[in-house]
Write a protein that holds these residues in place. Structure first.
Motif, mmCIF file in Angstrom:
data_model
loop_
_atom_site.group_PDB
_atom_site.id
_atom_site.type_symbol
_atom_site.label_atom_id
_atom_site.label_comp_id
_atom_site.label_asym_id
_atom_site.label_seq_id
_atom_site.Cartn_x
_atom_site.Cartn_y
_atom_site.Cartn_z
ATOM 1 N N PRO A 262 0.837 -1.205 0.000
ATOM 2 C CA PRO A 262 0.000 0.000 0.000
ATOM 3 C C PRO A 262 0.873 1.257 0.000
ATOM 4 C CG PRO A 262 -0.735 -1.557 1.671
ATOM 5 C CD PRO A 262 0.579 -2.052 1.180
ATOM 6 N N ARG A 263 0.443 2.265 -0.742
ATOM 7 C CA ARG A 263 1.170 3.537 -0.825
ATOM 8 C C ARG A 263 0.206 4.677 -0.542
ATOM 9 N NH1 ARG A 263 5.177 3.147 -4.953
ATOM 10 N NH2 ARG A 263 5.272 5.429 -4.987
ATOM 11 N N LEU A 264 0.646 5.652 0.234
ATOM 12 C CA LEU A 264 -0.214 6.786 0.559
ATOM 13 C C LEU A 264 -0.462 7.689 -0.648
ATOM 14 C CD1 LEU A 264 1.174 7.792 4.070
ATOM 15 C CD2 LEU A 264 -0.859 6.448 3.541
ATOM 16 N N ASP A 265 0.422 7.588 -1.657
ATOM 17 C CA ASP A 265 0.258 8.460 -2.818
ATOM 18 C C ASP A 265 -0.584 7.811 -3.920
ATOM 19 O OD1 ASP A 265 2.103 6.542 -3.427
ATOM 20 O OD2 ASP A 265 3.572 7.890 -4.319
ATOM 21 N N ARG A 266 -1.155 6.619 -3.663
ATOM 22 C CA ARG A 266 -2.038 5.992 -4.651
ATOM 23 C C ARG A 266 -3.445 6.592 -4.558
ATOM 24 N NH1 ARG A 266 -0.326 0.827 -6.670
ATOM 25 N NH2 ARG A 266 1.591 0.114 -5.688
ATOM 26 N N PRO A 267 -4.166 6.640 -5.656
ATOM 27 C CA PRO A 267 -5.554 7.110 -5.599
ATOM 28 C C PRO A 267 -6.410 6.192 -4.713
ATOM 29 C CG PRO A 267 -4.759 7.013 -7.873
ATOM 30 C CD PRO A 267 -3.735 6.330 -7.022
ATOM 31 N N ARG A 268 -7.393 6.758 -4.066
ATOM 32 C CA ARG A 268 -8.284 5.967 -3.227
ATOM 33 C C ARG A 268 -8.971 4.885 -4.067
ATOM 34 N NH1 ARG A 268 -10.938 6.634 1.647
ATOM 35 N NH2 ARG A 268 -10.027 8.714 1.897
ATOM 36 N N GLY A 269 -8.960 3.656 -3.565
ATOM 37 C CA GLY A 269 -9.609 2.554 -4.265
ATOM 38 C C GLY A 269 -8.744 1.890 -5.314
ATOM 39 N N ALA A 270 -7.524 2.400 -5.523
ATOM 40 C CA ALA A 270 -6.651 1.792 -6.534
ATOM 41 C C ALA A 270 -6.239 0.394 -6.086
ATOM 42 C CB ALA A 270 -5.415 2.664 -6.746
ATOM 43 N N LYS A 271 -6.226 -0.557 -7.022
ATOM 44 C CA LYS A 271 -5.848 -1.921 -6.706
ATOM 45 C C LYS A 271 -4.331 -2.048 -6.612
ATOM 46 C CE LYS A 271 -9.827 -4.220 -8.838
ATOM 47 N NZ LYS A 271 -10.269 -5.234 -9.831
ATOM 48 N N THR A 340 7.240 6.591 2.510
ATOM 49 C CA THR A 340 5.948 6.053 2.112
ATOM 50 C C THR A 340 5.772 4.650 2.638
ATOM 51 O OG1 THR A 340 5.957 7.374 0.106
ATOM 52 C CG2 THR A 340 4.477 5.505 0.148
ATOM 53 N N SER A 344 3.154 3.074 5.582
ATOM 54 C CA SER A 344 2.185 2.016 5.279
ATOM 55 C C SER A 344 1.966 1.074 6.447
ATOM 56 C CB SER A 344 2.654 1.220 4.066
ATOM 57 O OG SER A 344 3.753 0.400 4.385
#
Length: 346
Positions: A262-271, A340, A344
């Motif tokens: 998991p990354r904090l800079d990923r869009p919400r809901g991104a797989k 990041t 996580s």
């Protein structure tokens, strides 16, 4: 060999005899551990991390396992040539291991005090009174309250986090130069994980011990390690200082591991991205690169010949045909910031 290394493993090969044939679990692993350093060994389950650790301690099952090739040296002393009696003097005193599951590693029929005192009486020749005092000090050091009372209790009377603290106290009670922690935070929630990692840092500051942290949790790696060895199918495929590895991963497998967290800079809901396929069968390891069948950048040569380990900048090494001047390059990747990965953990 590097003379300033405390622990050196060179070209280690370990195999297991089974009804189905010979499993080549570790295939040419080399590593260096310096004084006061934390080396992380990461990789998927079954990649050979724990077998490497148990080989260093000479704790492999005697009836079906063997070190077929390689060298393990501690302070210049070759451990593979020591008798079992000589190894018993090394274990606990010079090198100690912290297992993942305290419930199976500790004896449920003995009190915690008996188990803590056993090693220090044997290795440091202390009287029972002195050993008991030392056990109380170690329980206090690892943050267990009422140590005098706790010494009289058994394993089932402790929580998971406290059992792990007892394992750390037992490993550290003789002040070994090297601690090997085999997935010590896997079964713990993130709050207790953070406390255990803080305990390791405090232990290193106090004793100057060197630490090998075996884990599949890259958040743990980012928060505690100085250097990282990435293992796949019984081999080290990439090795680098921790910040360099997160910012500039060069092996496709390392990139796959970083992309799967998991990354904090990923869009919400991104797989999350998963590495396709499964690890190779180590009954019959592939003759080329072990990761070739799962690699999106695999070339014909990858399936035919094993890549040599190539030294990049500084201490960064990688075993991948993509480092050959004739190979196509991987597409650029943004830096996987260490902060990041640390975040996580929660």
């Amino acid at each position: 060999m590097n003379n300033d290394a405390l622990l050196e493993v060179d070209n280690l090969h370990v195999s297991f005899s089974t009804y189905g044939g010979e499993v080549k679990a570790v295939r040419g692993v080399s590593l260096r551990l310096h004084r006061g350093e934390t080396l992380a060994i990461v990789g998927e389950s079954g990649c050979g991390k724990s077998v490497t650790a148990r080989s260093i301690m000479r704790l492999l099952p005697k009836n079906n396992s063997k070190i077929t090739e390689g060298s393990i040296r501690f302070n210049g002393r070759e451990l593979t040539r020591l008798s079992e009696k000589q190894m018993r003097d090394v274990r606990g005193s010079d090198i100690a291991i912290i297992f993942q599951d305290a419930m199976t590693a500790l004896n449920p029929t003995m009190t915690i005090g008996e188990q803590l005192m056993e090693g220090v009486i044997r290795h440091q020749r202390l009287s029972r009174t002195e050993a008991r005092k030392r056990a109380v000090e170690m329980l206090q050091f690892v943050g267990i309250r009422d140590p005098e009372l706790r010494l009289k209790q058994h394993l089932h009377q402790f929580s998971g986090g406290m059992r792990q603290r007892i394992m750390i106290a037992m490993a550290a009670i003789c002040s070994p130069a090297v601690l090997i922690a085999d997935e010590p935070t896997t079964a713990l929630d993130v709050t207790i994980q953070a406390q255990i990692l803080d305990l390791f840092r405090m232990l290193q500051r106090t004793t100057q011990a060197s630490l090998i942290m075996i884990t599949h949790d890259l958040g743990v790696v980012a928060s505690i390690a100085d250097r990282v060895n990435v293992m796949y199918a019984g081999q080290v495929v990439e090795s680098a200082p921790v910040k360099e590895l997160f910012r500039n991963p060069q092996h496709p497998y390392t990139r796959g591991l970083l992309d799967s967290i998991p990354r904090l800079d990923r869009p919400r809901g991104a797989k999350l991205d998963a590495i396709p396929g499964t690890p190779p069968d180590l009954f019959a390891p592939p003759k080329g690169c072990a990761f070739a069948a799962r690699c999106p950048h695999a070339m014909e040569v990858c399936g035919l010949f094993p890549p040599d380990s190539v030294k990049l900048d500084g201490e960064h090494t990688v075993a991948c045909w993509l480092q050959d001047a004739r190979a196509r390059t991987m597409p650029p990747q943004g830096p996987a910031q260490v902060e990041t990965a640390s975040a996580s953990q929660g």
